[in-house]
Write an enzyme that holds these catalytic residues in place. Structure first.
Site, PDB file in Angstrom:
ATOM      1  N   SER A 235       7.585  -5.540   6.774  1.00 37.95           N
ATOM      2  CA  SER A 235       7.348  -6.538   7.719  1.00 37.95           C
ATOM      3  C   SER A 235       7.998  -7.912   7.618  1.00 37.95           C
ATOM      4  O   SER A 235       7.484  -8.883   7.240  1.00 37.95           O
ATOM      5  CB  SER A 235       5.669  -6.764   7.607  1.00 37.95           C
TER       6      SER A 235
ATOM      7  N   ARG B 109       0.847  -0.869  -0.090  1.00 35.43           N
ATOM      8  CA  ARG B 109      -0.060   0.162  -0.073  1.00 35.43           C
ATOM      9  C   ARG B 109       0.913   1.093   0.283  1.00 35.43           C
ATOM     10  O   ARG B 109       1.820   1.503   0.709  1.00 35.43           O
ATOM     11  CB  ARG B 109      -0.844  -0.176   1.387  1.00 35.43           C
TER      12      ARG B 109
ATOM     13  N   ASP C 114       5.412  -4.076  10.429  1.00 32.54           N
ATOM     14  CA  ASP C 114       3.522  -3.639  10.796  1.00 32.54           C
ATOM     15  C   ASP C 114       3.269  -3.749  12.046  1.00 32.54           C
ATOM     16  O   ASP C 114       2.249  -2.994  12.319  1.00 32.54           O
ATOM     17  CB  ASP C 114       3.021  -4.441   9.742  1.00 32.54           C
TER      18      ASP C 114
HETATM   19  P1  ADP Z   1      -0.449  -8.281   4.359  1.00 32.82           P
HETATM   20  O1  ADP Z   1      -0.234  -9.458   5.251  1.00 32.82           O
HETATM   21  O2  ADP Z   1       0.018  -8.115   2.850  1.00 32.82           O
HETATM   22  O3  ADP Z   1      -0.458  -7.071   5.241  1.00 32.82           O
HETATM   23  P2  ADP Z   1      -3.484  -8.947   4.774  1.00 32.82           P
HETATM   24  O4  ADP Z   1      -3.580  -8.664   6.221  1.00 32.82           O
HETATM   25  O5  ADP Z   1      -4.567  -8.712   3.831  1.00 32.82           O
HETATM   26  O6  ADP Z   1      -2.335  -8.632   4.096  1.00 32.82           O
HETATM   27  O7  ADP Z   1      -3.300 -10.625   4.799  1.00 32.82           O
HETATM   28  C1  ADP Z   1      -3.368 -11.436   3.636  1.00 32.82           C
HETATM   29  C2  ADP Z   1      -3.350 -12.857   4.121  1.00 32.82           C
HETATM   30  O8  ADP Z   1      -4.716 -13.182   4.471  1.00 32.82           O
HETATM   31  C3  ADP Z   1      -3.250 -13.798   2.924  1.00 32.82           C
HETATM   32  O9  ADP Z   1      -2.535 -14.878   3.131  1.00 32.82           O
HETATM   33  C4  ADP Z   1      -4.777 -14.287   2.586  1.00 32.82           C
HETATM   34  O10 ADP Z   1      -4.866 -15.732   2.189  1.00 32.82           O
HETATM   35  C5  ADP Z   1      -5.409 -14.251   3.947  1.00 32.82           C
HETATM   36  N1  ADP Z   1      -6.964 -13.961   3.756  1.00 32.82           N
HETATM   37  C6  ADP Z   1      -7.553 -13.065   2.793  1.00 32.82           C
HETATM   38  N2  ADP Z   1      -8.849 -13.138   3.016  1.00 32.82           N
HETATM   39  C7  ADP Z   1      -9.107 -13.717   3.971  1.00 32.82           C
HETATM   40  C8  ADP Z   1     -10.248 -14.250   4.646  1.00 32.82           C
HETATM   41  N3  ADP Z   1     -11.366 -13.722   4.235  1.00 32.82           N
HETATM   42  N4  ADP Z   1     -10.023 -14.872   5.753  1.00 32.82           N
HETATM   43  C9  ADP Z   1      -8.802 -15.660   6.062  1.00 32.82           C
HETATM   44  N5  ADP Z   1      -7.619 -15.169   5.436  1.00 32.82           N
HETATM   45  C10 ADP Z   1      -7.842 -14.188   4.351  1.00 32.82           C
HETATM   46 MG    MG Z   2      -0.555  -5.691   6.654  1.00 31.68          MG
END
Ligand code: ADP
Ligand code: MG
Length: 470
Positions: free
Chosen positions: A151, A88, A204
């Site tokens: 992160s 982001r 993060d």
């Molecule tokens: P980041 O880790 O890049 O900050 P997120 O917090 O959005 O991103 O986490 C992404 C992860 O969450 C991915 O591994 C994805 O598979 C998982 N994810 C996405 N949607 C869901 C959901 N509805 N329930 C559980 N896990 C999810």
């Molecule tokens: Mg995140």
């Protein structure tokens, strides 16, 4: 036995062999309170070891963040939030009353970025963000000041420098381990013609903590359940034996535990099943991040896939059939588990869609779908219960703080979307903390905390470096 009294794991219409297999899974995946208590104890010991010296299982990364925002600061700051799945880019305007407005753009990390071109990819995304909004500074303007949420575990050498210790969460970009990630970013930005200065870098977890602290003086912990899992908390510097710098006036520093690595290499104490071991063995980082592999979004779908195939191979599920999709590693996204656990329709139509359309298995019976749902619940709830190990160990580390209101800020898709994650986690934490103290704890969703927090970090770092220069 816990599971015999739990109707969710009695599968209506199942054969004796199917029920027996589900019982065996419940036995493996439901972790007792006694077991959790023993793991908490070991986790606490590892935290102490990590605060005393470098190069331990829990890295206890010293963030150099020795300030808290007051919530009255104002200004606009650029921020980059590099997660495991998404990137982001943001411009955050702090409103001086604990709130913030953001302009942001989300980019999904490409496979090429994860394996090869990461920092160039980030630089291109920043360029897109600025150009789309006509925000690119003139060549004569001072360099852009940016807060950077990165992160992955770094050895943090100052508020805006740190060398990468190792990659996690499926990234494997050559030429980065051992190098300063701030330099790597600034150099990549220069290659697209952007002069920028990273004012602060943090994980993060630290960013989420700072974002929460901007709105709430009681914020004490930032926790992530996203692609990976980790947490940060404010530690008393007197308890950080490895800190060699001067004691800050606040006498505290945010520490990123890097808890995804708990039990790594040793695999001694967590309740591994053969399905976890199989995932670990075939992962990019065998025997590393093993706690994370039982808790976070990147991995839970894969654990469930292993369980599904284990049953199918015994002809206890899907009549022994699979598909090319289901045979491929990582084809079960963790979001399917959330959807399956939520499906309360009479014929489990959502689960049918997942099995027959998304995973391309030709046919499923209602019993198959009921078993699939039980698997989604077992894998997800185990994650919620295991996550309390780190929470309880950290919350009880500074017990005096529990005598007044204390906020734990959470972010990440797993926390936000897995049904009941929050409820199970809080309920489990309540069993390990005296009721009077537990009543002081507030768990809150810090949505996009890791992005807003990077801006708060840029603000704090800029403010304090200006103060130090005077
Ligand atoms: P980041 O880790 O890049 O900050 P997120 O917090 O959005 O991103 O986490 C992404 C992860 O969450 C991915 O591994 C994805 O598979 C998982 N994810 C996405 N949607 C869901 C959901 N509805 N329930 C559980 N896990 C999810
Ligand atoms: Mg995140």
């Amino acid at each position: 036995m816990l599971h015999n009294s739990d109707a969710r794991f009695r599968i209506e219409g199942a054969s004796a062999a199917q029920q027996q297999a589900v019982d065996a899974l419940a036995q493996q995946f439901l972790v007792s309170d006694e077991r959790l208590a023993a793991i908490v104890k070991e986790f606490r010991r590892r935290m102490e070891v990590g605060l005393a010296a470098d190069c331990t299982m829990l890295k206890m990364v010293l963030s150099h963040v020795v300030w808290r925002p007051t919530g009255r600061e104002t200004g606009s700051y650029f921020a980059i939030d590099l997660g495991g799945t998404n990137l982001r880019v943001l411009r955050v305007t702090l409103d001086g009353a604990g709130g913030a407005t953001t302009e942001h753009q989300k980019f999904v990390l490409t496979e090429d970025a994860k394996r090869r071109t990461l920092f160039d990819f980030v630089a291109q995304c920043v360029e897109t963000f600025l150009d789309d909004r006509s925000l690119r500074p003139a060549a004569s303007a001072p360099p852009l000041s940016i807060g950077f949420t990165f992160s992955y575990p770094i050895d943090q050498t100052s508020i805006n420098s740190g060398t990468l210790l190792y990659w996690t969460k499926g990234l494997d970009v050559p030429g980065c381990v051992g190098r300063d990630v701030v330099r790597l970013l600034e150099d990549a930005l220069l290659r697209v013609g952007l002069r920028a200065r990273v004012a602060g870098v943090a994980s993060d977890t630290v960013s989420t903590l700072l974002a929460a602290a901007y709105a709430d003086p009681a914020a004490q912990m930032g926790v992530i359940f996203g692609t990976g899992t980790n947490a940060a908390y404010y530690e008393d510097v007197a308890a950080i034996a490895k800190w060699k710098g001067p004691d800050p006036p606040s006498r505290e520093m945010a520490v990123s535990i890097e808890w995804g690595a708990f039990d790594s290499d040793e695999l001694a104490i967590l309740p591994y099943t053969p399905h976890d071991i199989k995932l670990d063995r075939k992962s990019l980082n065998p025997r590393r991040q093993v706690y994370e592999k039982m808790i976070s979004g990147m991995y839970l779908g894969e654990v469930a896939r292993n369980v599904v195939l284990w049953l199918a191979d015994q002809r206890l599920l899907l009549d022994g059939r699979s598909s090319d999709v289901l045979n491929a590693m990582w084809s079960v996204d963790t979001s399917y588990l959330s959807a399956a656990a939520l499906d309360d329709s009479p014929d489990l139509s959502e689960i049918r869609e997942i099995i027959e359309k998304t995973l391309n298995v030709p046919m499923s019976t209602l019993v198959d779908r009921r078993i699939f749902k039980a698997i989604a619940i077992l894998v997800g709830e185990r994650a919620a219960r295991l996550s309390t190990v780190g929470l309880v160990a950290t919350l009880t580390k500074r017990p005096a703080l529990l005598d007044r209101p204390l906020t734990v800020a959470m972010d990440g898709s797993m926390y936000e979307h897995y049904p009941g994650f929050d409820r199970i986690m809080t309920e489990t934490v309540s069993r390990f903390i005296p009721a009077r103290q537990f009543a002081n704890i507030r768990f809150s969703l810090a949505k996009d905390g890791s992005g807003i927090g990077a801006a708060v970090l840029a603000m704090l770092a800029t403010q304090h470096s200006a103060a130090a220069a005077q």
